[in-house]
Design a protein around this motif. Structure first.
Motif, PDB file in Angstrom:
ATOM      1  N   ASN A  51       0.728   4.326  -0.968  1.00 20.23           N
ATOM      2  CA  ASN A  51       0.277   5.648  -0.486  1.00 20.23           C
ATOM      3  C   ASN A  51      -0.437   5.563   0.874  1.00 20.23           C
ATOM      4  O   ASN A  51      -1.005   6.544   1.337  1.00 20.23           O
ATOM      5  CB  ASN A  51      -0.606   6.343  -1.537  1.00 20.23           C
ATOM      6  CG  ASN A  51      -1.962   5.653  -1.682  1.00 20.23           C
ATOM      7  OD1 ASN A  51      -2.195   4.587  -1.111  1.00 20.23           O
ATOM      8  ND2 ASN A  51      -2.852   6.253  -2.442  1.00 20.23           N
ATOM      9  N   ASP A  79       0.846  -1.192   0.000  1.00 23.67           N
ATOM     10  CA  ASP A  79       0.000   0.000   0.000  1.00 23.67           C
ATOM     11  C   ASP A  79       0.885   1.246   0.000  1.00 23.67           C
ATOM     12  O   ASP A  79       1.072   1.920   1.009  1.00 23.67           O
ATOM     13  CB  ASP A  79      -0.897  -0.030   1.244  1.00 23.67           C
ATOM     14  CG  ASP A  79      -1.846   1.147   1.287  1.00 23.67           C
ATOM     15  OD1 ASP A  79      -1.984   1.856   0.261  1.00 23.67           O
ATOM     16  OD2 ASP A  79      -2.450   1.362   2.352  1.00 23.67           O
ATOM     17  N   ASP A 110      -3.193   4.426   2.065  1.00 26.84           N
ATOM     18  CA  ASP A 110      -4.593   4.828   2.245  1.00 26.84           C
ATOM     19  C   ASP A 110      -5.471   3.635   2.631  1.00 26.84           C
ATOM     20  O   ASP A 110      -6.701   3.745   2.662  1.00 26.84           O
ATOM     21  CB  ASP A 110      -5.135   5.528   0.988  1.00 26.84           C
ATOM     22  CG  ASP A 110      -5.332   4.554  -0.175  1.00 26.84           C
ATOM     23  OD1 ASP A 110      -4.780   3.420  -0.118  1.00 26.84           O
ATOM     24  OD2 ASP A 110      -6.033   4.918  -1.137  1.00 26.84           O
ATOM     25  N   GLY A 153      -5.959   0.823   1.014  1.00 24.49           N
ATOM     26  CA  GLY A 153      -6.455   0.005  -0.097  1.00 24.49           C
ATOM     27  C   GLY A 153      -5.355  -0.177  -1.129  1.00 24.49           C
ATOM     28  O   GLY A 153      -4.446   0.652  -1.214  1.00 24.49           O
ATOM     29  N   LEU A 154      -5.436  -1.251  -1.873  1.00 25.54           N
ATOM     30  CA  LEU A 154      -4.444  -1.482  -2.927  1.00 25.54           C
ATOM     31  C   LEU A 154      -5.093  -1.258  -4.284  1.00 25.54           C
ATOM     32  O   LEU A 154      -6.015  -1.977  -4.667  1.00 25.54           O
ATOM     33  CB  LEU A 154      -3.915  -2.913  -2.880  1.00 25.54           C
ATOM     34  CG  LEU A 154      -3.304  -3.397  -1.566  1.00 25.54           C
ATOM     35  CD1 LEU A 154      -2.870  -4.845  -1.723  1.00 25.54           C
ATOM     36  CD2 LEU A 154      -2.138  -2.524  -1.168  1.00 25.54           C
ATOM     37  N   GLU A 163      -0.779  -0.059  -7.564  1.00 24.29           N
ATOM     38  CA  GLU A 163       0.072  -0.419  -6.423  1.00 24.29           C
ATOM     39  C   GLU A 163       0.384  -1.914  -6.441  1.00 24.29           C
ATOM     40  O   GLU A 163       1.515  -2.338  -6.210  1.00 24.29           O
ATOM     41  CB  GLU A 163      -0.626  -0.061  -5.099  1.00 24.29           C
ATOM     42  CG  GLU A 163      -0.593   1.424  -4.785  1.00 24.29           C
ATOM     43  CD  GLU A 163      -1.458   1.786  -3.582  1.00 24.29           C
ATOM     44  OE1 GLU A 163      -1.083   2.712  -2.860  1.00 24.29           O
ATOM     45  OE2 GLU A 163      -2.510   1.152  -3.365  1.00 24.29           O
TER      46      GLU A 163
END
Ligand code: CA
Ligand code: CA
Ligand code: CA
Length: 153
Positions: free
Chosen positions: A62, A60, A64, A66-67, A71
């Protein structure tokens, strides 16, 4: 028969390469090798859970929670690039193309609600399905004492 053995060998090589492919391995011994963090020859539920969480966090990029497809695929690409040089030169391109196709398919499977992101529950679901598949004696750990499912390679 011989042809079949070669095919099985190729599949195993592929499974090995795809090894850290977040789809926890279909092969029991590969699964143990990859997930047994304290090297006692068994994968406990806690161990598996911790490993999966760490893997998710690493992918992940960034942070956040979620993938995205990007990513997920980028992470795979990086690891594939590190592994391809171990293959004979003439097979690398073919392998790369095949694995990149497979990683796209895997993303689609993991993103089960097709939201465009793999969420932790989706990621966990696939992981625990694999854990349950390997823990054939249902003692809550995967080890060499778990008989390999009959449909396995
Ligand atoms: Ca262990
Ligand atoms: Ca993300
Ligand atoms: Ca077991």
């Amino acid at each position: 028969m011989f042809r079949k053995l070669i095919a099985a060998g190729a599949a195993l090589t592929l499974a090995g390469l795809a090894g850290q492919a977040h789809a926890a391995s279909h092969n029991r011994d590969t699964f143990i090798r990859e997930q047994d963090r304290n090297a006692d020859g068994k994968v406990s539920k806690d161990e598996f859970s911790a490993g999966r969480a760490q893997e998710f966090a690493r992918m992940d990029a960034n942070h956040d929670g979620g993938l995205t497809r990007e990513e997920y695929v980028e992470d795979f690409k990086t690891r594939l690039a590190a592994k391809l040089p171990t293959l004979p030169a003439e097979r690398r391109e073919e392998q790369r193309v095949r694995e990149m196709r497979q990683v796209e398919v895997r993303f689609g499977i993991l993103d089960s609600d097709k939201s465009g992101k793999i969420t932790p529950p989706e990621f966990d679901h696939s992981g625990w399905m694999m854990f349950a598949r390997h823990d054939t004696n249902k003692d809550g750990a995967v080890g060499a004492d778990d008989p390999i499912p009959k449909d396995d390679d």
